[in-house]
Design a protein around this motif. Structure first.
Motif, PDB file in Angstrom:
ATOM      1  N   TYR A 135       2.422  -2.091  -8.352  1.00  0.00           N
ATOM      2  CA  TYR A 135       2.298  -2.274  -6.903  1.00  0.00           C
ATOM      3  C   TYR A 135       0.848  -2.299  -6.424  1.00  0.00           C
ATOM      4  O   TYR A 135       0.567  -2.888  -5.384  1.00  0.00           O
ATOM      5  CB  TYR A 135       3.122  -1.219  -6.166  1.00  0.00           C
ATOM      6  CG  TYR A 135       4.599  -1.533  -6.269  1.00  0.00           C
ATOM      7  CD1 TYR A 135       5.148  -2.578  -5.544  1.00  0.00           C
ATOM      8  CD2 TYR A 135       5.420  -0.832  -7.142  1.00  0.00           C
ATOM      9  CE1 TYR A 135       6.494  -2.910  -5.666  1.00  0.00           C
ATOM     10  CE2 TYR A 135       6.761  -1.152  -7.273  1.00  0.00           C
ATOM     11  CZ  TYR A 135       7.292  -2.196  -6.527  1.00  0.00           C
ATOM     12  OH  TYR A 135       8.619  -2.537  -6.657  1.00  0.00           O
ATOM     13  N   TYR A 136      -0.062  -1.732  -7.192  1.00  0.00           N
ATOM     14  CA  TYR A 136      -1.468  -1.886  -6.822  1.00  0.00           C
ATOM     15  C   TYR A 136      -1.897  -3.340  -7.058  1.00  0.00           C
ATOM     16  O   TYR A 136      -2.644  -3.913  -6.248  1.00  0.00           O
ATOM     17  CB  TYR A 136      -2.362  -0.948  -7.622  1.00  0.00           C
ATOM     18  CG  TYR A 136      -3.813  -1.014  -7.189  1.00  0.00           C
ATOM     19  CD1 TYR A 136      -4.215  -0.491  -5.964  1.00  0.00           C
ATOM     20  CD2 TYR A 136      -4.779  -1.614  -7.995  1.00  0.00           C
ATOM     21  CE1 TYR A 136      -5.539  -0.565  -5.540  1.00  0.00           C
ATOM     22  CE2 TYR A 136      -6.110  -1.699  -7.579  1.00  0.00           C
ATOM     23  CZ  TYR A 136      -6.478  -1.164  -6.358  1.00  0.00           C
ATOM     24  OH  TYR A 136      -7.793  -1.246  -5.952  1.00  0.00           O
ATOM     25  N   ASN A 144      -7.261   4.255  -6.587  1.00  0.00           N
ATOM     26  CA  ASN A 144      -7.128   3.522  -7.846  1.00  0.00           C
ATOM     27  C   ASN A 144      -8.063   4.094  -8.916  1.00  0.00           C
ATOM     28  O   ASN A 144      -7.703   4.160 -10.097  1.00  0.00           O
ATOM     29  CB  ASN A 144      -7.428   2.043  -7.629  1.00  0.00           C
ATOM     30  CG  ASN A 144      -7.168   1.224  -8.871  1.00  0.00           C
ATOM     31  OD1 ASN A 144      -6.071   1.259  -9.426  1.00  0.00           O
ATOM     32  ND2 ASN A 144      -8.179   0.502  -9.325  1.00  0.00           N
ATOM     33  N   THR A 158       2.231   1.763  -3.454  1.00  0.00           N
ATOM     34  CA  THR A 158       1.133   2.144  -4.349  1.00  0.00           C
ATOM     35  C   THR A 158       0.842   3.638  -4.227  1.00  0.00           C
ATOM     36  O   THR A 158       0.728   4.348  -5.239  1.00  0.00           O
ATOM     37  CB  THR A 158      -0.133   1.336  -4.006  1.00  0.00           C
ATOM     38  OG1 THR A 158       0.129  -0.053  -4.189  1.00  0.00           O
ATOM     39  CG2 THR A 158      -1.289   1.734  -4.904  1.00  0.00           C
ATOM     40  N   TYR A 195       1.518   6.713  -6.949  1.00  0.00           N
ATOM     41  CA  TYR A 195       0.350   7.523  -7.341  1.00  0.00           C
ATOM     42  C   TYR A 195       0.701   9.007  -7.250  1.00  0.00           C
ATOM     43  O   TYR A 195       0.425   9.785  -8.175  1.00  0.00           O
ATOM     44  CB  TYR A 195      -0.840   7.204  -6.442  1.00  0.00           C
ATOM     45  CG  TYR A 195      -2.017   8.133  -6.666  1.00  0.00           C
ATOM     46  CD1 TYR A 195      -2.931   7.890  -7.692  1.00  0.00           C
ATOM     47  CD2 TYR A 195      -2.196   9.260  -5.873  1.00  0.00           C
ATOM     48  CE1 TYR A 195      -3.992   8.744  -7.917  1.00  0.00           C
ATOM     49  CE2 TYR A 195      -3.257  10.129  -6.092  1.00  0.00           C
ATOM     50  CZ  TYR A 195      -4.147   9.875  -7.113  1.00  0.00           C
ATOM     51  OH  TYR A 195      -5.203  10.727  -7.338  1.00  0.00           O
ATOM     52  N   SER A 211       0.832  -1.203   0.000  1.00  0.00           N
ATOM     53  CA  SER A 211       0.000   0.000   0.000  1.00  0.00           C
ATOM     54  C   SER A 211       0.868   1.256   0.000  1.00  0.00           C
ATOM     55  O   SER A 211       0.576   2.241  -0.693  1.00  0.00           O
ATOM     56  CB  SER A 211      -0.918  -0.014   1.216  1.00  0.00           C
ATOM     57  OG  SER A 211      -1.589   1.214   1.361  1.00  0.00           O
ATOM     58  N   TYR A 229       2.931   2.340 -10.439  1.00  0.00           N
ATOM     59  CA  TYR A 229       1.700   2.366  -9.651  1.00  0.00           C
ATOM     60  C   TYR A 229       0.891   1.091  -9.934  1.00  0.00           C
ATOM     61  O   TYR A 229       0.446   0.401  -9.001  1.00  0.00           O
ATOM     62  CB  TYR A 229       0.842   3.599  -9.969  1.00  0.00           C
ATOM     63  CG  TYR A 229      -0.559   3.452  -9.412  1.00  0.00           C
ATOM     64  CD1 TYR A 229      -0.834   3.786  -8.097  1.00  0.00           C
ATOM     65  CD2 TYR A 229      -1.592   2.896 -10.193  1.00  0.00           C
ATOM     66  CE1 TYR A 229      -2.097   3.585  -7.563  1.00  0.00           C
ATOM     67  CE2 TYR A 229      -2.857   2.693  -9.665  1.00  0.00           C
ATOM     68  CZ  TYR A 229      -3.107   3.042  -8.348  1.00  0.00           C
ATOM     69  OH  TYR A 229      -4.350   2.831  -7.820  1.00  0.00           O
ATOM     70  N   TYR A 266      -0.542  -5.200  -4.204  1.00  0.00           N
ATOM     71  CA  TYR A 266      -1.381  -4.914  -3.030  1.00  0.00           C
ATOM     72  C   TYR A 266      -2.621  -5.796  -3.038  1.00  0.00           C
ATOM     73  O   TYR A 266      -2.983  -6.392  -2.014  1.00  0.00           O
ATOM     74  CB  TYR A 266      -1.763  -3.432  -3.016  1.00  0.00           C
ATOM     75  CG  TYR A 266      -2.940  -3.105  -2.132  1.00  0.00           C
ATOM     76  CD1 TYR A 266      -2.794  -2.997  -0.754  1.00  0.00           C
ATOM     77  CD2 TYR A 266      -4.219  -2.916  -2.679  1.00  0.00           C
ATOM     78  CE1 TYR A 266      -3.883  -2.707   0.061  1.00  0.00           C
ATOM     79  CE2 TYR A 266      -5.303  -2.629  -1.873  1.00  0.00           C
ATOM     80  CZ  TYR A 266      -5.132  -2.522  -0.508  1.00  0.00           C
ATOM     81  OH  TYR A 266      -6.217  -2.246   0.286  1.00  0.00           O
TER      82      TYR A 266
END
Length: 742
Positions: free
Chosen positions: A596-597, A616, A581, A585, A578, A593, A600
């Motif tokens: 890693y999202y 997101n 992420t 961002y 998180s 981004y 996550y």
């Protein structure tokens, strides 16, 4: 001693609003010594009898002085509504009144307070005695006696005095609160005042009450003009050296409430009523009920607030003349009223009150659930921890929270969410290597940082605790394990345990010795010596990120990002995924981004929370995926009671070509409670946009599309330059508010 928990503004670690049992054990002597016998001569009842004998045996001025010292002084100076516990969605706190150690009965206090207002000198104590006497009568549902007491107090004073006027204001406010508009109007009309400079406070309070009365009668324009002019006069006349006073705050808040209601054309007052009871049907009489608007929920209850009441003998309460808007209920309870029970309120639980409405808002307390294991100082040396607790009827899932103690305070973090059974096994590493926050001492600097808050669950010498929250299928809280357990028969298992699976490293000991800079060097050396030392890397990241928060100028590049990437390779965790992420961002690095999202989502043990889902959605918009972004934001808003990202959703809908009228309906459906104390803020902004568009529709539409394009493309600096150069306009206000959504 008063301990206050602020929920809304805690960003990193959350000081446990559900750790009340544990702190009470340290705060209330009777619990700390549970099971020990108490000498009869020092029992509360014996102390009461001795005080009554002392009071009854005195006469004349010494007697009145004793009433001041033993009764009036032991009452609250700041609020007539004094309780042991205050519980609300946004803030909760409890008070242990060490001054008033002898608990007289209401009937005892009434006898002596009544005597004081009949025979005592008319001074500052006189007003306090009158207010306390009224409260005592109210606590016994003797409202008529309370009114007569105020009339008796007024009869001893010349009507042309500040004291008489203050008592009249109290009578007028009480009449308005019980819905007796005619009586309130009569009392306020009869109230006169000499034109002295020191009357500024009373003038301000009088006009505050008159404006409320005018709004209740339907004269909202007059009410607005009166409060606006009164605020200006008050500020001109008050001591310029004073900070914002309660009276000034009353006028400011009332003006904002009236203007907010007028902006959405809600210009008639409303009523709210309900019953406070336990789930077994037992009513809770003489408890405090506070109806708090958005400007009041972030501080303790004070006498300056307009909507305060006690439940009657059947637990009923009712507020009259409420200005339409968004409110939260807060409870004031004595320990014996909450013992073994909890109010399952959640952060972001708001009540919308519309004009002319008779709103019903019942409050039901639920029994605390019981914990089974680990409890009672259990020592754990295994690689896994087996948690178990009482199953709750109607529970669809549970959230498991863990608390770390650090120098007589604690902070709480969720260990695991959406557990569908009443037991779960957690690998100990999940506790060790969660990303978290920290706490620090009163100095508020890097050197005062608290070592145990940084070590989290990795200190084998520290004590930990845990708690459970039970939720139904709709995500509503049913009950929890933490709360007030004061009776010996209700204490049950204590939620404490120790983790003895690991031993302290040399770097850990340096940190515990309160040498954070030396600890950083030690952890760096440990990691250099062994690149697979997960603990050293975790602590190094934690310390470096904590230190950065104390730096006056933040580094342009976060030096911990490469280290967190290595952490995720060694031990993928939701917290650090998180962190990365959100970092990418903010950098608008959409490739990393997205990477890693996705990570996550893969390591999270449940669906993304409303915040991560909203982030997101905005990231998708910035990447041109408008339809997916709209769907994600719509889901996020349904899950977030505070509707933090409503501004982004409104802008996205306008960008997608939706009409201002339909977007305004969305704004009304999702009031913003996350920032400014005005849930109708976005509704008002869209109303202003509608007015501006009506003048030159084609020009407006073109300009709106251009500015939303800039926002979507991340051209925030260009937007800010335009805002600096353009004249005041509705579009400028809207885009400025949009830039603050995050």
């Amino acid at each position: 001693m008063t301990i206050k928990i602020k929920i809304k503004h805690l960003v990193l670690w959350v000081l446990g609003p559900a750790i009340l049992l544990i702190v009470i054990l340290n705060s209330v002597p009777s619990l700390a010594k549970l099971g020990q016998s108490t000498p009869t001569e020092s029992s509360p009842e014996n102390a009461r009898i001795q005080l009554l004998q002392q009071l009854n045996s005195s006469t004349g001025n010494p007697h009145l002085e004793l009433i001041r010292k033993k009764i009036i002084d032991t009452g609250s100076r700041h609020s007539s509504y004094l309780f042991d516990v205050y519980i609300g969605p946004t803030s909760s706190h409890w008070s242990v009144d060490e001054v008033n150690s002898i608990n007289l009965l209401p009937a005892d206090r009434i006898t002596f307070l009544d005597e004081y207002i009949r025979e005592g000198p008319v001074d500052d104590y006189y007003i306090r005695a009158s207010k306390q006497l009224v409260y005592e009568y109210d606590s016994l549902s003797r409202e008529d006696d309370a009114e007569q007491a105020l009339i008796t107090a007024e009869s001893r004073i010349s009507s042309n005095t500040s004291t008489a006027r203050e008592l009249a204001l109290l009578r007028g406010e009480r009449a308005l609160d019980r819905g007796d508009v005619a009586a309130a109007e009569t009392i306020l009309e009869k109230s006169t005042s000499p034109s002295y400079v020191h009357e500024t406070e009373l003038d301000g309070r009088m006009n505050w009450l008159k404006a409320r009365l005018l709004f209740t009668k339907g004269n909202f324009k007059q009410a607005h003009l009166l409060v606006k002019s009164s605020l200006k006069t008050y500020r001109n006349n008050k001591d310029s050296l004073k900070l914002v006073t309660d009276t000034e705050r009353q006028l400011v808040d009332l003006q904002a409430e009236i203007e907010s209601a007028m902006n959405i054309a809600h210009t008639d007052s409303a009523n709210l009523s309900g019953t406070l009871a336990r789930s077994d049907g037992t009513p809770i009489p003489f408890a405090g009920i506070f109806l708090r608007d958005e400007s009041h929920v972030n501080h303790s209850v004070t006498d300056s607030e307009p909507y305060r009441i006690l439940t009657d003998s059947e637990g009923h309460f009712q507020f009259h003349g409420v200005i339409p808007g968004y409110y939260q209920l807060e409870l004031g309870l004595h320990f014996n009223q909450i013992d073994g029970w909890t109010w399952p309120i959640q952060f972001g639980d708001w009540i919308e009150i519309k004009q002319g409405e008779n709103k019903l808002a019942n409050v039901t307390l639920q029994p605390l659930l019981e914990l089974h294991s680990p409890v009672n100082q259990q020592i754990i040396t295994d690689k896994n921890i087996n948690f178990s607790w009482e199953a709750v009827t109607g529970a669809a899932y549970y959230n498991l929270n863990g608390s770390v103690w650090s120098e007589n305070s604690s902070y709480t973090n969720q260990i695991k969410g959406h557990v569908t059974d009443n037991h779960v096994t957690i690998p100990i590493n999940e506790l060790y290597y969660t990303s978290g926050g920290f706490s620090f001492g009163s100095q508020g600097d890097w050197q005062s940082i608290k070592p145990n808050s940084l070590l989290g669950f990795t200190n084998p010498d520290n004590r930990y605790s845990w708690s459970i929250e039970a939720f139904d299928t709709s995500g509503k809280l049913i009950t929890r394990s933490n709360g007030y357990r004061l009776d010996e028969n209700r204490v049950g298992n204590l939620p404490f345990f120790y983790l003895k699976e690991r031993t302290l490293s040399n770097a850990d000991r340096i940190l515990l010795d309160k040498k954070p800079d030396q600890a950083i060097v030690a952890y760096q050396q440990d990691y250099a010596a062994n690149p697979q030392d997960l603990h050293a890397l975790h602590m190094l990241v934690h310390l470096l990120r904590a230190k950065d928060t104390f730096m006056e100028s933040k580094p342009k590049v976060d030096s911990t990002i490469p280290l967190i990437k290595k952490l995720l390779q060694m031990y993928p965790s939701e917290g650090y995924a998180s962190t990365l992420t959100q970092y990418f961002y903010e950098q608008a690095d959409w490739k990393q981004y997205n990477e890693y999202y996705s990570l996550y989502l893969s390591v999270a043990d449940q669906k993304p929370n409303s915040y991560m889902r909203a982030i997101n959605a905005l990231a998708l918009w910035h990447q041109g995926e408008v339809d997916r972004a709209r769907k994600e934001l719509a889901i996020s808003l349904e899950e977030d009671n505070n509707h933090r990202f409503i501004g982004g959703y409104l802008a996205l809908e306008l960008y997608a070509g939706e009409a201002l009228s339909s977007v305004s309906e969305i704004a009304a459906r999702y009031p913003d409670h996350s920032g400014e104390p005005n849930g109708n803020r976005w509704t008002s902004l869209l109303s202003q946009l509608t007015v501006q568009r009506a003048q030159h529709p084609e020009v407006f539409d073109k300009q709106l599309k251009e500015k939303l394009d800039w926002y979507m493309l991340g051209k925030s600096e260009l937007l800010k330059q335009w805002m600096d150069q353009t004249d005041a306009s509705a579009l400028k206000k809207f885009m400025g508010a949009l830039l603050e959504v995050r």
